[in-house]
Design a protein around this motif. Structure first.
Motif, mmCIF file in Angstrom:
data_model
loop_
_atom_site.group_PDB
_atom_site.id
_atom_site.type_symbol
_atom_site.label_atom_id
_atom_site.label_comp_id
_atom_site.label_asym_id
_atom_site.label_seq_id
_atom_site.Cartn_x
_atom_site.Cartn_y
_atom_site.Cartn_z
ATOM 1 N N ASP A 191 1.517 -6.683 1.453
ATOM 2 C CA ASP A 191 1.759 -6.599 0.009
ATOM 3 C C ASP A 191 0.510 -6.976 -0.788
ATOM 4 O O ASP A 191 0.212 -6.377 -1.828
ATOM 5 C CB ASP A 191 2.912 -7.529 -0.391
ATOM 6 C CG ASP A 191 4.275 -6.980 0.009
ATOM 7 O OD1 ASP A 191 4.434 -5.750 0.046
ATOM 8 O OD2 ASP A 191 5.175 -7.794 0.291
ATOM 9 N N LEU A 192 -0.230 -7.978 -0.309
ATOM 10 C CA LEU A 192 -1.404 -8.457 -1.041
ATOM 11 C C LEU A 192 -2.574 -7.482 -0.981
ATOM 12 O O LEU A 192 -3.286 -7.290 -1.974
ATOM 13 C CB LEU A 192 -1.850 -9.814 -0.483
ATOM 14 C CG LEU A 192 -0.965 -11.027 -0.778
ATOM 15 C CD1 LEU A 192 -1.567 -12.268 -0.144
ATOM 16 C CD2 LEU A 192 -0.803 -11.228 -2.290
ATOM 17 N N SER A 193 -2.779 -6.872 0.191
ATOM 18 C CA SER A 193 -4.008 -6.104 0.405
ATOM 19 C C SER A 193 -3.791 -4.606 0.576
ATOM 20 O O SER A 193 -4.774 -3.856 0.641
ATOM 21 C CB SER A 193 -4.727 -6.634 1.648
ATOM 22 O OG SER A 193 -3.925 -6.440 2.806
ATOM 23 N N ASN A 194 -2.518 -4.166 0.660
ATOM 24 C CA ASN A 194 -2.219 -2.761 0.970
ATOM 25 C C ASN A 194 -2.896 -2.316 2.266
ATOM 26 O O ASN A 194 -3.291 -1.156 2.415
ATOM 27 C CB ASN A 194 -2.636 -1.842 -0.183
ATOM 28 C CG ASN A 194 -1.759 -2.015 -1.406
ATOM 29 O OD1 ASN A 194 -0.543 -2.162 -1.286
ATOM 30 N ND2 ASN A 194 -2.374 -2.033 -2.580
ATOM 31 N N SER A 195 -3.040 -3.242 3.189
ATOM 32 C CA SER A 195 -3.707 -2.973 4.462
ATOM 33 C C SER A 195 -3.148 -3.925 5.510
ATOM 34 O O SER A 195 -2.651 -5.012 5.187
ATOM 35 C CB SER A 195 -5.217 -3.180 4.322
ATOM 36 O OG SER A 195 -5.847 -3.213 5.582
ATOM 37 N N LEU A 196 -3.239 -3.512 6.775
ATOM 38 C CA LEU A 196 -2.823 -4.368 7.888
ATOM 39 C C LEU A 196 -4.019 -4.912 8.666
ATOM 40 O O LEU A 196 -3.860 -5.434 9.768
ATOM 41 C CB LEU A 196 -1.900 -3.586 8.828
ATOM 42 C CG LEU A 196 -0.500 -3.306 8.269
ATOM 43 C CD1 LEU A 196 0.229 -2.263 9.104
ATOM 44 C CD2 LEU A 196 0.328 -4.589 8.206
ATOM 45 N N ASN A 197 -5.206 -4.840 8.068
ATOM 46 C CA ASN A 197 -6.406 -5.307 8.767
ATOM 47 C C ASN A 197 -6.380 -6.813 9.023
ATOM 48 O O ASN A 197 -6.767 -7.278 10.102
ATOM 49 C CB ASN A 197 -7.658 -4.945 7.974
ATOM 50 C CG ASN A 197 -7.943 -3.451 7.996
ATOM 51 O OD1 ASN A 197 -7.328 -2.711 8.759
ATOM 52 N ND2 ASN A 197 -8.860 -3.001 7.157
#
Length: 380
Positions: free
Chosen positions: A340-346
């Protein structure tokens, strides 16, 4: 159990839309059954030691069936959470019994191979929802609630079979009468069981992050939801091979430790690669992750039988699962929150890399429990 649990990840986008939930809230939905397991696995294992396998398993199967059905009737996410919690409590009553059943029916010598066989069923139950939920079940039911109804049916069948077919193993009957009152405390003082618990923690953290968010990762890389679920299902198909072949080969060569610490290092590297790999390699990634993570999981499920001393296999299993499944509790929610915070799963994937390194180190500290090692001495 696992078909009801893992029908959620393919439907993340559907559940978010129907219930107005964030990724973190959907992650919490995945975490709730694992939270119940983490909190109640030790008392559930102790209860199984005292009342017997059949009673504990039948009660657990009834709760899983009821909780799965009530999820379909949930009209908002609060009721969805409550019914999922009931599902999780039943899950908790059943799961610590599985190593005890294996020990009672097959003994310490064949525990690893027998565990690999029954965990193949776990892998199958956790794979089929990825394959058929979106293309077949959802178009018929037209809602996530309808999907929950469908996936409650296998649990109902399991409850009936447990009630009618399951018998109390004779060896288990001997173990459930009478047990020393200080046995759970003895288990908590066992260094090797703590190491096994930390390994299970790392395994569950990896496993439940992958099963919860692998479809979303593939969507981020350009796949449609249906293709993303198909790619993620490779984890389950190859996981079934790993659950059977890794323990079998380990028992043939008489060694456990290389498989335990090596799995952590391989999975850590796989998580790092997932950040930069193109979508086309997703099939290879999920196949490799599934084989390694499920094979090592099957071997860890045999550790209570191999490491526990005296008649406290249920308590030892409860301890390992309770601590281990804290990883399953944390991973889906935390990954969803970071998503949710970064729009990424990195960031979650980088975390898996670090956990994989720690897993490898802890695996080197555990004593060898293979055929080349001496059996543990009984508690005096």
């Amino acid at each position: 159990m696992y078909s009801g649990l893992l029908c959620v990840p393919p439907m993340v986008h559907v559940i978010r839309e129907e219930f107005g939930m964030t990724n973190a809230q959907v992650g919490l939905l995945m975490s709730l059954p694992l939270a119940a397991l983490a909190v109640a696995a030790i008392p559930a294992g102790t209860l199984a030691d005292r009342i017997g396998i059949k009673k504990a398993t039948v009660i657990g199967a009834a709760m899983v069936s009821a909780g799965g059905f009530l999820r379909g009737a949930a009209s908002d996410y609060v009721l969805l959470y409550l019914s999922t919690g009931l599902f999780g409590l039943g899950f908790t009553l059943i799961f610590p019994n599985l190593p005890k059943i294996v020990h009672a029916w097959f003994g310490r010598e064949k525990a690893g191979v027998a565990t690999g066989i029954y965990t193949t069923g776990i892998a199958l139950g956790g794979t089929i929802p990825y394959v058929i939920t979106l293309p077949f079940i959802l178009p018929i039911t037209q809602s996530s609630q309808g999907v929950f109804y469908v996936w409650s049916a296998p649990a109902a069948v399991a409850f009936v079979l447990c009630w009618i077919v399951l018998d109390e193993p004779k060896r288990a009957e001997a173990q459930t009468t009478p047990q020393r009152g200080d046995m759970p405390l003895k288990v908590l003082k066992d260094r090797n069981l703590w190491l096994a618990s930390l390994l299970m923690f790392a395994n569950c953290l990896h496993f439940y992050l992958w099963v919860s968010w692998a479809p979303s990762l593939m969507v981020l890389k350009g796949a449609t939801p249906e293709v993303a679920s198909a790619i993620a299902s490779m984890r389950g198909w190859f996981g079934m091979l790993g659950m059977f072949l890794m323990p079998l080969y380990s028992y043939r060569i008489g060694l456990r430790k290389p498989f335990l610490w090596g799995s952590g290092l391989l999975l850590g590297c796989a998580a790092l690669w997932a950040i930069v790999m193109p979508l086309a390699w997703g099939w290879v990634l999920m196949s490799a992750v599934g084989f390694v993570i499920s094979g090592s999981f099957a071997m860890k499920l045999a550790l209570p039988s191999e490491l526990s001393r005296g008649g406290a296999i249920g308590s030892a299993s409860g301890m390992i699962l309770s601590i281990g499944y804290l990883g399953g509790l944390i991973a889906p929610w935390l990954a969803g929150y970071l998503f949710d915070l970064s729009n990424s799963l990195n960031l979650p994937l980088m975390g898996l890399f670090v956990i994989g390194l720690a897993w490898g180190f802890i695996g080197t500290l555990l004593p060898e429990t293979g055929g080349r090692a001496s059996p543990p001495a009984p508690i005096k």
